[in-house]
Design an enzyme around this catalytic site. Structure first.
Site, PDB file in Angstrom:
ATOM      1  N   SER A  41       0.878  -1.171   0.000  1.00 15.04           N
ATOM      2  CA  SER A  41       0.000   0.000   0.000  1.00 15.04           C
ATOM      3  C   SER A  41       0.919   1.226   0.000  1.00 15.04           C
ATOM      4  CB  SER A  41      -0.982  -0.040   1.169  1.00 15.04           C
ATOM      5  OG  SER A  41      -0.460   0.442   2.346  1.00 15.04           O
ATOM      6  N   HIS A 152      -3.102  -6.015   2.324  1.00 12.47           N
ATOM      7  CA  HIS A 152      -2.188  -7.055   2.821  1.00 12.47           C
ATOM      8  C   HIS A 152      -2.853  -8.411   2.955  1.00 12.47           C
ATOM      9  CE1 HIS A 152       0.356  -3.692   4.861  1.00 12.47           C
ATOM     10  NE2 HIS A 152       0.480  -3.704   3.555  1.00 12.47           N
ATOM     11  N   GLU A 161      -4.737  -2.657   9.202  1.00  6.83           N
ATOM     12  CA  GLU A 161      -4.003  -3.277  10.302  1.00  6.83           C
ATOM     13  C   GLU A 161      -4.670  -3.026  11.647  1.00  6.83           C
ATOM     14  OE1 GLU A 161       0.023  -1.747  10.148  1.00  6.83           O
ATOM     15  OE2 GLU A 161       0.051  -1.968   7.964  1.00  6.83           O
ATOM     16  N   GLU A 204       1.864  -9.739   6.778  1.00  3.10           N
ATOM     17  CA  GLU A 204       2.636  -9.320   7.948  1.00  3.10           C
ATOM     18  C   GLU A 204       2.452 -10.279   9.123  1.00  3.10           C
ATOM     19  OE1 GLU A 204       1.851  -5.139   8.587  1.00  3.10           O
ATOM     20  OE2 GLU A 204       2.979  -4.594   6.778  1.00  3.10           O
ATOM     21  N   ASP A 239      -4.041   0.890  11.827  1.00  5.42           N
ATOM     22  CA  ASP A 239      -3.617   1.593  10.610  1.00  5.42           C
ATOM     23  C   ASP A 239      -4.755   1.439   9.608  1.00  5.42           C
ATOM     24  OD1 ASP A 239      -2.549   2.719   8.381  1.00  5.42           O
ATOM     25  OD2 ASP A 239      -0.899   1.294   8.133  1.00  5.42           O
ATOM     26  N   GLU A 280      -3.398   5.404  12.534  1.00  6.24           N
ATOM     27  CA  GLU A 280      -2.531   5.816  11.424  1.00  6.24           C
ATOM     28  C   GLU A 280      -3.380   6.015  10.173  1.00  6.24           C
ATOM     29  OE1 GLU A 280       0.764   3.069  11.051  1.00  6.24           O
ATOM     30  OE2 GLU A 280       0.890   3.383   8.899  1.00  6.24           O
ATOM     31  N   ASP A 307       1.477   8.159   7.716  1.00  3.03           N
ATOM     32  CA  ASP A 307       2.331   7.271   6.909  1.00  3.03           C
ATOM     33  C   ASP A 307       2.251   7.735   5.452  1.00  3.03           C
ATOM     34  OD1 ASP A 307       3.585   5.211   5.576  1.00  3.03           O
ATOM     35  OD2 ASP A 307       2.053   3.715   5.978  1.00  3.03           O
ATOM     36  N   LYS A 332       9.866   5.311   7.454  1.00  2.00           N
ATOM     37  CA  LYS A 332      10.262   4.189   6.587  1.00  2.00           C
ATOM     38  C   LYS A 332      11.370   4.693   5.666  1.00  2.00           C
ATOM     39  CE  LYS A 332       5.626   2.111   6.181  1.00  2.00           C
ATOM     40  NZ  LYS A 332       4.379   2.163   5.375  1.00  2.00           N
ATOM     41  N   SER A 359       9.197   1.824  11.162  1.00  2.00           N
ATOM     42  CA  SER A 359       8.280   0.813  10.619  1.00  2.00           C
ATOM     43  C   SER A 359       8.923  -0.107   9.585  1.00  2.00           C
ATOM     44  CB  SER A 359       7.089   1.519   9.967  1.00  2.00           C
ATOM     45  OG  SER A 359       6.260   0.582   9.322  1.00  2.00           O
ATOM     46  N   HIS A 360       8.492  -1.363   9.618  1.00  2.00           N
ATOM     47  CA  HIS A 360       8.771  -2.332   8.551  1.00  2.00           C
ATOM     48  C   HIS A 360       7.901  -1.996   7.342  1.00  2.00           C
ATOM     49  CE1 HIS A 360       5.185  -5.159   9.731  1.00  2.00           C
ATOM     50  NE2 HIS A 360       4.842  -3.900   9.687  1.00  2.00           N
ATOM     51  N   ARG A 361       8.049  -2.755   6.243  1.00  6.12           N
ATOM     52  CA  ARG A 361       7.119  -2.709   5.113  1.00  6.12           C
ATOM     53  C   ARG A 361       6.428  -4.072   5.033  1.00  6.12           C
ATOM     54  NH1 ARG A 361       7.360   2.179   1.962  1.00  6.12           N
ATOM     55  NH2 ARG A 361       5.274   1.373   1.548  1.00  6.12           N
ATOM     56  N   SER A 362       5.371  -4.142   4.233  1.00  2.00           N
ATOM     57  CA  SER A 362       4.704  -5.451   4.111  1.00  2.00           C
ATOM     58  C   SER A 362       5.590  -6.449   3.372  1.00  2.00           C
ATOM     59  CB  SER A 362       3.347  -5.295   3.443  1.00  2.00           C
ATOM     60  OG  SER A 362       3.468  -4.584   2.236  1.00  2.00           O
ATOM     61  N   LYS A 383       6.931  -0.533  14.508  1.00  2.00           N
ATOM     62  CA  LYS A 383       5.841  -1.333  13.929  1.00  2.00           C
ATOM     63  C   LYS A 383       6.477  -2.546  13.260  1.00  2.00           C
ATOM     64  CE  LYS A 383       2.964   0.043  10.411  1.00  2.00           C
ATOM     65  NZ  LYS A 383       1.681   0.431   9.776  1.00  2.00           N
TER      66      LYS A 383
END
Ligand code: PGA
Ligand code: ZN
Length: 415
Positions: A41, A152, A161, A204, A239, A280, A307, A332, A359-362, A383
Site C-alpha cells: 500500500s 495485505h 491493520e 505481515e 492503521d 494511522e 504514513d 520508513k 516501521s517495517h514494510r509489508s 511497527k
C-alpha cells in the site's frame, strides 16, 4: 569514515517472493550488506522504486535498479566517506523522488553504507545510529499487527491493520512474550468462533478472519487481550490506510459510504468502545481538511500517525506540523530513499514535539536494519507485524539480542 573498496548489487527475493535489491560492500574491516524492503500500500508521494516491467518475475524484476548501484557507487569510490556524506551524494545524483536510480537501489546502498561506516568505527549499528542522530538509546515498544486487511490480505476488512501494543511491559523481552501469548489466544478464539480457515496468516503474519466489519474485528481482538489476561496492560492501534478505501470524496468501509465528518464519528465511536491509543492514516493521503478536523477533535485522546500522509518526506512533515494534521511520524527509510534523509525527517518530528514510530514494510527480508534504527534513534516505538514469519521474527530477535547487550539500565518505551 570509511573507504568503500568493492560495491556489488544483486537481485534477491522478499517475503512475498518478489525481487528486491541487495547491496554488498567490502571494506578493510569486512563485508556488510543492505536489502531494500517493499510496500504494497504505497503512498502516492513516496520515492520511486524502479522495476523492469519485463517478462521476468511478472514485470517485478529489479535488474535495472541493480545495474544502477555501481553507477551510484562510482561517485563514492576512492573517497573517505561517512554515511551522511555518502547519502548526500547518492541523493543528489538520484534526483527528485530518486527517479534516476530508483529508491530500491539507493535504500539498499544507503543501509549498506551505514553498516560499513559503523563497522569501521567499531560500533554496533544501534550505537552508530545513536551517534549520528545525537539521540539516546531506548528499546522500542513493538506495535504488532495481528489482524490483517486492506491490501495485505484477501479478507473483507477495509482497515489494513489492527495492532496490539503492550504499553505496560517492562522490557522488550516481556513485550514480546505478551504479544506472542495474545497472538496465540487470538488464534484459538478465531478457530472457536469463526473457523480454522480464518486462522491463516497474511503478509505481515496477522490473521485474516472472515468477519463482517471493523467493530467485530476490534471486539474479537479485545476479547483475545482479555482472554490472555492483559486487559490493563495491552492497548490497540489501528492503521486504516484510508487511501485504499477512498473514492472521490467518499470513504467506503464496512458496507457504508461516509464523508469525512461521518468517518470521524465512526472512529470516535470505536475509540469510545475499545482501548485504542493510536490511529494511522485515518484519511486519504491528500485529504488534509479531514486530517486537520480529526486531529482537532480527537488528537488529545490518541496519537495520530502519518504514513502515506507524510511518506518520511521533510517537506510534507513541515506542512503537517504547520497545519496541525497529526502528531506522529511513521518512519520508513525506503519512502525517502536514504538513511540520512530519514533521520532528517525524524529530527523535524522530534523538534515539533511529535512521536516517531520506525516501521517495517509489508514486503520484508532478513535484513534487521529497522531494529537497530529504532533502538539507536530512541523513539520508543516500532511497527513490526505479528510474531510470525521469519522476516518479522528476525526483527524481534535482533531487538531481543540488543536488549540483552544493553543490560538492565536501558530505558523502554516512549513515555
Ligand atoms: P506497506 O504497508 O508496507 O504495504 O506500504 C505498511 C503500512 O501502510 O504501514
Ligand atoms: Zn500505514
Amino acid at each position: 569514515m570509511v573507504k568503500l573498496e568493492k560495491v556489488k548489487a544483486r537481485e534477491v527475493i522478499d517475503s512475498r517472493g518478489n525481487p528486491t535489491v541487495e547491496v554488498q560492500i567490502d571494506t578493510s574491516k569486512g563485508r556488510v550488506f543492505g536489502i531494500a524492503p517493499s510496500g504494497a500500500s504505497i503512498g502516492r508521494h513516496e520515492a520511486l522504486e524502479i522495476r523492469d516491467h519485463k517478462k521476468a518475475y511478472l514485470g517485478l524484476g529489479v535488474t535495472k535498479a541493480v545495474r544502477n548501484v555501481p553507477l551510484l557507487a562510482q561517485r563514492l569510490k576512492g573517497k573517505q566517506l561517512d554515511m551522511i556524506k555518502a547519502d548526500r551524494i547518492i541523493s543528489k545524483a538520484a534526483g527528485k523522488n530518486k527517479i534516476k536510480f530508483g529508491a530500491n537501489a539507493t535504500t539498499a546502498l544507503s543501509i549498506a553504507v551505514a553498516r560499513a561506516d559503523a563497522l569501521n568505527r567499531g560500533l554496533p549499528l544501534y550505537k552508530y545510529i545513536s551517534y549520528v542522530s545525537g539521540r539516546k538509546l531506548r528499546m522500542p515498544v513493538p506495535f504488532a499487527n495481528v489482524i490483517n486487511g486492506g491490501k495485505h490480505a484477501s479478507g473483507g476488512l477495509e482497515i489494513q491493520e489492527l495492532m496490539i501494543v503492550p504499553v505496560k511491559a517492562k522490557s522488550f523481552r516481556q513485550a514480546t512474550q505478551m504479544i506472542s501469548e495474545t497472538y496465540h489466544v487470538l488464534k484459538q478464539d478465531i478457530i472457536k468462533k469463526i473457523g480454522k480457515e480464518s486462522a491463516n496468516v497474511a503478509d505481515e503474519g496477522g490473521f485474516v478472519p472472515k468477519i463482517a466489519n471493523t467493530y467485530e474485528a476490534l471486539s474479537l481482538l479485545n476479547g483475545a487481550i482479555e482472554d490472555a489476561g492483559y486487559q490493563r496492560k495491552m492497548k490497540i492501534a489501528i492503521d486504516a490506510a484510508a487511501s485504499n478505501f477512498y473514492y472521490i470524496k467518499r470513504y467506503v468501509i464496512d458496507g457504508e459510504k461516509f464523508f469525512g465528518d461521518g468517518l470521524i464519528d465512526k472512529y470516535q465511536d470505536l475509540i469510545n468502545m475499545f482501548p485504542v491509543i493510536s490511529i494511522e492514516d485515518p484519511f486519504a493521503e491528500d485529504d488534509f481538511r479531514n486530517f486537520k478536523m480529526f486531529y482537532e477533535r480527537i488528537g488529545h485522546r490518541i496519537q495520530v500517525v502519518g504514513d502515506d500522509l507524510l511518506v518520511t518526506n521533510p517537506e510534507r512533515i513541515k506542512f503537517a506540523i504547520k497545519e496541525k494534521l497529526c502528531d506522529t511520524l511513521l518512519m520508513k527509510v525506503n519512502q525517502i530513499g536514504t538513511v540520512t534523509e530519514a533521520l532528517d525527517a525524524a529530527k523535524l518530528a522530534f523538534d515539533a514535539g511529535w512521536n516517531v514510530m520506525v516501521s517495517h514494510r509489508s514486503g520484508e527480508t532478513e535484513d534487521t536494519f529497522i531494529s537497530d534504527l529504532a533502538c539507536g534513534l530512541g523513539c520508543g516505538q516500532i511497527k513490526l507485524g505479528a510474531p510470525c514469519r521469519g522476516e518479522r521474527t528476525a526483527k524481534y530477535n535482533r531487538l531481543l539480542r540488543i536488549e540483552e547487550e544493553l543490560g538492565k539500565k536501558v530505558k523502554f518505551g516512549w513515555q
